[in-house]
Enzyme design. Structure first.
Site, PDB file in Angstrom:
ATOM      1  N   GLN A   1       7.076 -11.126 -23.548  1.00  0.00           N
ATOM      2  CA  GLN A   1       7.868 -11.170 -24.865  1.00  0.00           C
ATOM      3  C   GLN A   1       8.083  -9.971 -25.709  1.00  0.00           C
ATOM      4  O   GLN A   1       9.041  -9.446 -26.162  1.00  0.00           O
ATOM      5  CB  GLN A   1       7.490 -12.445 -25.496  1.00  0.00           C
ATOM      6  CG  GLN A   1       7.592 -13.879 -24.775  1.00  0.00           C
ATOM      7  CD  GLN A   1       8.915 -14.413 -25.134  1.00  0.00           C
ATOM      8  OE1 GLN A   1      10.153 -13.962 -24.563  1.00  0.00           O
ATOM      9  NE2 GLN A   1       8.974 -15.428 -25.716  1.00  0.00           N
TER      10      GLN A   1
ATOM     11  N   GLY B   1       6.573  -7.029 -25.021  1.00  0.00           N
ATOM     12  CA  GLY B   1       6.736  -6.081 -24.253  1.00  0.00           C
ATOM     13  C   GLY B   1       8.196  -5.681 -24.089  1.00  0.00           C
ATOM     14  O   GLY B   1       8.511  -4.658 -24.187  1.00  0.00           O
TER      15      GLY B   1
ATOM     16  N   ARG C   1      -2.935 -18.835 -25.596  1.00  0.00           N
ATOM     17  CA  ARG C   1      -4.130 -20.269 -25.416  1.00  0.00           C
ATOM     18  C   ARG C   1      -3.141 -21.464 -24.926  1.00  0.00           C
ATOM     19  O   ARG C   1      -1.948 -21.672 -25.387  1.00  0.00           O
ATOM     20  CB  ARG C   1      -4.420 -20.529 -26.606  1.00  0.00           C
ATOM     21  CG  ARG C   1      -5.473 -21.593 -26.772  1.00  0.00           C
ATOM     22  CD  ARG C   1      -6.246 -21.361 -28.032  1.00  0.00           C
ATOM     23  NE  ARG C   1      -7.023 -22.566 -28.423  1.00  0.00           N
ATOM     24  CZ  ARG C   1      -8.096 -22.662 -29.391  1.00  0.00           C
ATOM     25  NH1 ARG C   1      -8.029 -21.784 -30.153  1.00  0.00           N
ATOM     26  NH2 ARG C   1      -8.594 -23.749 -29.757  1.00  0.00           N
TER      27      ARG C   1
ATOM     28  N   ARG D   1     -11.689 -21.656 -27.507  1.00  0.00           N
ATOM     29  CA  ARG D   1     -11.547 -20.360 -28.113  1.00  0.00           C
ATOM     30  C   ARG D   1     -12.254 -19.218 -27.106  1.00  0.00           C
ATOM     31  O   ARG D   1     -11.792 -18.198 -26.810  1.00  0.00           O
ATOM     32  CB  ARG D   1     -12.080 -20.220 -29.189  1.00  0.00           C
ATOM     33  CG  ARG D   1     -11.942 -18.954 -30.186  1.00  0.00           C
ATOM     34  CD  ARG D   1     -11.977 -19.536 -31.947  1.00  0.00           C
ATOM     35  NE  ARG D   1     -12.426 -18.205 -32.417  1.00  0.00           N
ATOM     36  CZ  ARG D   1     -13.488 -17.835 -32.542  1.00  0.00           C
ATOM     37  NH1 ARG D   1     -14.716 -18.567 -32.191  1.00  0.00           N
ATOM     38  NH2 ARG D   1     -13.627 -16.664 -33.355  1.00  0.00           N
TER      39      ARG D   1
ATOM     40  N   ILE E   1      -2.112  -4.781 -29.410  1.00  0.00           N
ATOM     41  CA  ILE E   1      -1.354  -5.851 -29.917  1.00  0.00           C
ATOM     42  C   ILE E   1      -2.192  -7.497 -29.603  1.00  0.00           C
ATOM     43  O   ILE E   1      -1.938  -8.406 -30.236  1.00  0.00           O
ATOM     44  CB  ILE E   1       0.098  -6.058 -29.719  1.00  0.00           C
ATOM     45  CG1 ILE E   1       0.474  -4.666 -30.186  1.00  0.00           C
ATOM     46  CG2 ILE E   1       0.673  -7.157 -30.613  1.00  0.00           C
ATOM     47  CD1 ILE E   1       2.217  -4.617 -29.971  1.00  0.00           C
TER      48      ILE E   1
ATOM     49  N   ASN F   1      -4.080 -10.770 -28.502  1.00  0.00           N
ATOM     50  CA  ASN F   1      -5.172 -11.461 -29.380  1.00  0.00           C
ATOM     51  C   ASN F   1      -6.410 -11.740 -28.487  1.00  0.00           C
ATOM     52  O   ASN F   1      -6.264 -11.970 -27.101  1.00  0.00           O
ATOM     53  CB  ASN F   1      -4.375 -12.817 -29.904  1.00  0.00           C
ATOM     54  CG  ASN F   1      -3.633 -12.331 -31.294  1.00  0.00           C
ATOM     55  OD1 ASN F   1      -4.028 -11.730 -31.979  1.00  0.00           O
ATOM     56  ND2 ASN F   1      -2.680 -13.318 -31.327  1.00  0.00           N
TER      57      ASN F   1
ATOM     58  N   ARG G   1       5.457  -9.876 -43.483  1.00  0.00           N
ATOM     59  CA  ARG G   1       5.891 -11.389 -43.823  1.00  0.00           C
ATOM     60  C   ARG G   1       5.634 -11.575 -45.496  1.00  0.00           C
ATOM     61  O   ARG G   1       6.565 -12.456 -45.831  1.00  0.00           O
ATOM     62  CB  ARG G   1       4.799 -12.114 -42.719  1.00  0.00           C
ATOM     63  CG  ARG G   1       5.139 -12.276 -41.379  1.00  0.00           C
ATOM     64  CD  ARG G   1       3.977 -12.742 -40.577  1.00  0.00           C
ATOM     65  NE  ARG G   1       4.520 -13.121 -39.145  1.00  0.00           N
ATOM     66  CZ  ARG G   1       3.621 -13.254 -38.170  1.00  0.00           C
ATOM     67  NH1 ARG G   1       2.497 -13.396 -38.099  1.00  0.00           N
ATOM     68  NH2 ARG G   1       4.400 -13.725 -36.975  1.00  0.00           N
TER      69      ARG G   1
ATOM     70  N   HIS H   1      -7.152 -10.132 -38.286  1.00  0.00           N
ATOM     71  CA  HIS H   1      -5.757 -10.959 -38.049  1.00  0.00           C
ATOM     72  C   HIS H   1      -5.986 -12.426 -37.836  1.00  0.00           C
ATOM     73  O   HIS H   1      -5.953 -12.754 -36.686  1.00  0.00           O
ATOM     74  CB  HIS H   1      -5.225 -10.043 -36.906  1.00  0.00           C
ATOM     75  CG  HIS H   1      -3.784 -10.533 -36.605  1.00  0.00           C
ATOM     76  ND1 HIS H   1      -2.804 -10.833 -37.632  1.00  0.00           N
ATOM     77  CD2 HIS H   1      -3.237 -11.225 -35.300  1.00  0.00           C
ATOM     78  CE1 HIS H   1      -1.622 -11.183 -36.841  1.00  0.00           C
ATOM     79  NE2 HIS H   1      -2.002 -11.743 -35.771  1.00  0.00           N
TER      80      HIS H   1
HETATM   81  O1  TXD Z   1       0.482  -9.432 -34.578  1.00  0.00           O
HETATM   82  C1  TXD Z   1      -0.249  -9.478 -33.475  1.00  0.00           C
HETATM   83  N1  TXD Z   1      -0.996  -8.656 -33.089  1.00  0.00           N
HETATM   84  C2  TXD Z   1       0.137 -10.570 -32.734  1.00  0.00           C
HETATM   85  C3  TXD Z   1      -0.519 -10.810 -31.487  1.00  0.00           C
HETATM   86  C4  TXD Z   1       1.453 -11.238 -32.843  1.00  0.00           C
HETATM   87  C5  TXD Z   1       1.740 -12.185 -31.925  1.00  0.00           C
HETATM   88  C6  TXD Z   1       1.486 -12.359 -30.576  1.00  0.00           C
HETATM   89  N2  TXD Z   1       0.128 -11.571 -30.647  1.00  0.00           N
HETATM   90  C7  TXD Z   1      -0.401 -11.390 -29.233  1.00  0.00           C
HETATM   91  O2  TXD Z   1       0.298 -10.641 -28.247  1.00  0.00           O
HETATM   92  C8  TXD Z   1      -0.437 -12.809 -28.296  1.00  0.00           C
HETATM   93  O3  TXD Z   1      -1.125 -13.635 -28.815  1.00  0.00           O
HETATM   94  C9  TXD Z   1      -0.763 -12.168 -26.908  1.00  0.00           C
HETATM   95  O4  TXD Z   1      -2.045 -11.910 -26.930  1.00  0.00           O
HETATM   96  C10 TXD Z   1       0.014 -10.868 -27.037  1.00  0.00           C
HETATM   97  C11 TXD Z   1       1.331 -10.876 -26.008  1.00  0.00           C
HETATM   98  O5  TXD Z   1       2.234 -11.821 -26.723  1.00  0.00           O
HETATM   99  P1  TXD Z   1       3.417 -11.959 -25.843  1.00  0.00           P
HETATM  100  O6  TXD Z   1       4.198 -13.003 -26.657  1.00  0.00           O
HETATM  101  O7  TXD Z   1       4.164 -10.772 -25.393  1.00  0.00           O
HETATM  102  O8  TXD Z   1       3.288 -12.718 -24.647  1.00  0.00           O
HETATM  103  P2  TXD Z   1       3.598 -12.849 -22.986  1.00  0.00           P
HETATM  104  O9  TXD Z   1       4.912 -12.935 -23.256  1.00  0.00           O
HETATM  105  O10 TXD Z   1       2.648 -14.107 -22.699  1.00  0.00           O
HETATM  106  O11 TXD Z   1       3.127 -11.718 -22.304  1.00  0.00           O
HETATM  107  C12 TXD Z   1       2.208 -11.093 -22.087  1.00  0.00           C
HETATM  108  C13 TXD Z   1       2.255 -10.376 -20.532  1.00  0.00           C
HETATM  109  C14 TXD Z   1       2.719 -11.052 -19.633  1.00  0.00           C
HETATM  110  O12 TXD Z   1       4.002 -10.454 -19.057  1.00  0.00           O
HETATM  111  C15 TXD Z   1       1.656 -11.162 -18.302  1.00  0.00           C
HETATM  112  O13 TXD Z   1       2.191 -11.185 -17.122  1.00  0.00           O
HETATM  113  C16 TXD Z   1       0.971  -9.879 -18.930  1.00  0.00           C
HETATM  114  O14 TXD Z   1       0.821  -9.811 -20.326  1.00  0.00           O
HETATM  115  N3  TXD Z   1      -0.400  -9.669 -18.230  1.00  0.00           N
HETATM  116  C17 TXD Z   1      -0.912  -8.676 -17.911  1.00  0.00           C
HETATM  117  N4  TXD Z   1      -0.353  -7.093 -18.025  1.00  0.00           N
HETATM  118  C18 TXD Z   1      -1.139  -6.586 -17.414  1.00  0.00           C
HETATM  119  N5  TXD Z   1      -2.313  -6.484 -16.958  1.00  0.00           N
HETATM  120  C19 TXD Z   1      -2.891  -7.754 -16.982  1.00  0.00           C
HETATM  121  N6  TXD Z   1      -4.062  -7.891 -16.173  1.00  0.00           N
HETATM  122  C20 TXD Z   1      -2.037  -8.878 -17.463  1.00  0.00           C
HETATM  123  N7  TXD Z   1      -2.318 -10.037 -17.144  1.00  0.00           N
HETATM  124  C21 TXD Z   1      -1.351 -10.615 -17.863  1.00  0.00           C
END
Ligand code: TXD
Length: 324
Positions: free
Chosen positions: A15, A17, A85, A91, A121, A123, A154, A178
């Site tokens: 999302q 990305g 999660r 956790r 970014i 978590n 925010r 965070h």
């Molecule tokens: O402010 C902040 N720092 C944040 C952080 C605010 C909101 C969300 N935040 C965190 O960002 C959230 O808790 C997640 O840990 C990340 C990414 O959030 P997003 O909404 O983009 O998550 P998605 O849509 O699940 O995307 C994660 C992608 C997904 O396409 C997987 O296939 C991929 O990560 N993925 C990987 N990519 C590369 N390498 C590996 N090993 C891998 N595993 C999963």
């Protein structure tokens, strides 16, 4: 030597990305390569965005890859890889899952983009930045995390709504980790130089003004959860992407922006060798300077609580064998 466009690697094409890729393109920040482990997905997403280039009038290269070779020579990597999660997951489970992912990502970056700047970014943010730094071995000015830019935006948004003024004029700063212990700095919040508390007191009187501010602080701390509860699946993605892009742009264009960033402290705020959100100067050398504010007793106390929460996360990572 020829000039070249910056190469921006997006590690994780979910999302956040996807929005990152679109913003990089719209702002023509550089050429974009999106990496994800899901076959064909990053290729599809970047193709889709590229096909809007004639309409939106941008001209950058966008590509997707499932192998780390694709990020070779990247100038900047923005990492969103990780899993959210899931129900029934503790956790520790999430920490273990995402730490394993970040470890892989860090090794890929270390091998193929050894000179890059890395914005994390994923978590739990503070822990994942720490791990990224340890595995890459990059200097601290090149590894940092996004949280404070979003948390501050925010806070500023809520203040603007409350006062009925343009959000463009609101300056608000959130420090700390965070999580729900983050530290919105009420005393420093202002509307183009006018202290927010003074404006609230004019509107409501001293007592109610305090209550209204407390509500805004609470809402800021829970803002991520508020969006999650509304979306039902997934978490905020537009605003986290915007926040990370502001940071990337500051580095790419050497803007010397003063932004709250999750950065490695070395004695500032009484904290040593720990990643915490603080204002920094962001420019061509990444984190060029950490700005140490003179917090009052109450603010420092809140900062200490937040720092302790981050320390707890780091301890968990050590216990699970991810950090030495
Ligand atoms: O402010 C902040 N720092 C944040 C952080 C605010 C909101 C969300 N935040 C965190 O960002 C959230 O808790 C997640 O840990 C990340 C990414 O959030 P997003 O909404 O983009 O998550 P998605 O849509 O699940 O995307 C994660 C992608 C997904 O396409 C997987 O296939 C991929 O990560 N993925 C990987 N990519 C590369 N390498 C590996 N090993 C891998 N595993 C999963």
């Amino acid at each position: 030597m020829a000039f070249k466009r910056p190469k921006i690697a997006l590690i994780g094409g979910g999302q956040i990305g996807g929005v990152l890729a679109q913003l990089c393109a719209l702002r023509e920040l550089g050429d974009v390569v999106m990496f994800d482990i899901v076959q064909d997905m990053p290729q599809g997403k970047t193709l889709d965005i590229a096909e809007a280039s004639r309409i939106d009038g941008f001209d950058v290269k966008l590509s997707g890859t499932n192998s780390y070779e694709g990020i070779a020579g990247a100038d900047i990597c923005i990492v969103t890889a990780g899993l959210p999660r899931k129900p029934g997951m503790s956790r520790d489970d999430l920490l273990t899952t995402n730490a394993n992912i970040i470890k892989q990502v860090a090794e890929g970056i270390k091998t193929y983009a050894p000179d890059s700047f890395v914005i994390v970014i994923s978590n739990p943010l503070d822990a994942m930045v720490t791990l990224m730094k340890e595995v890459t071995g990059f200097p601290a000015n090149r590894v940092f995390g996004q949280a404070g830019v979003l948390d501050s935006s925010r806070f500023a948004t809520f203040i603007a709504w409350e006062l009925g003024v343009s959000v463009k004029d609101v300056n608000a700063l959130v420090l700390g980790g965070h999580g729900d212990t983050m530290v919105p700095l009420v005393r420093y919040a202002n509307v183009n130089g006018c202290p927010v508390m003074e404006l609230l007191e004019q509107k409501y009187g001293a007592e109610k003004a305090k209550e209204v501010m407390e509500e805004m602080v609470k809402r800021t701390r829970n803002a991520g959860g508020e969006v999650v509860a509304l979306l039902k699946t997934g978490s905020a993605f537009y605003s986290p992407a915007s926040a990370a892009i502001q940071m990337a742009e500051a580095v790419i264009k050497d803007e010397k922006r003063v932004l709250p960033v999750c950065a490695l402290l070395n004695g500032e705020y009484g904290v040593k060798n720990l990643y915490v959100g603080v204002p920094v100067v962001l420019g061509a050398n990444g984190v060029e300077k950490i700005i140490e504010l003179k917090l009052n007793e109450e603010e420092q106390k809140m900062m200490d609580v937040s720092v302790n929460a981050v320390k707890g996360l780091v301890e968990d990572m050590k216990r699970l064998g991810f950090l030495s």
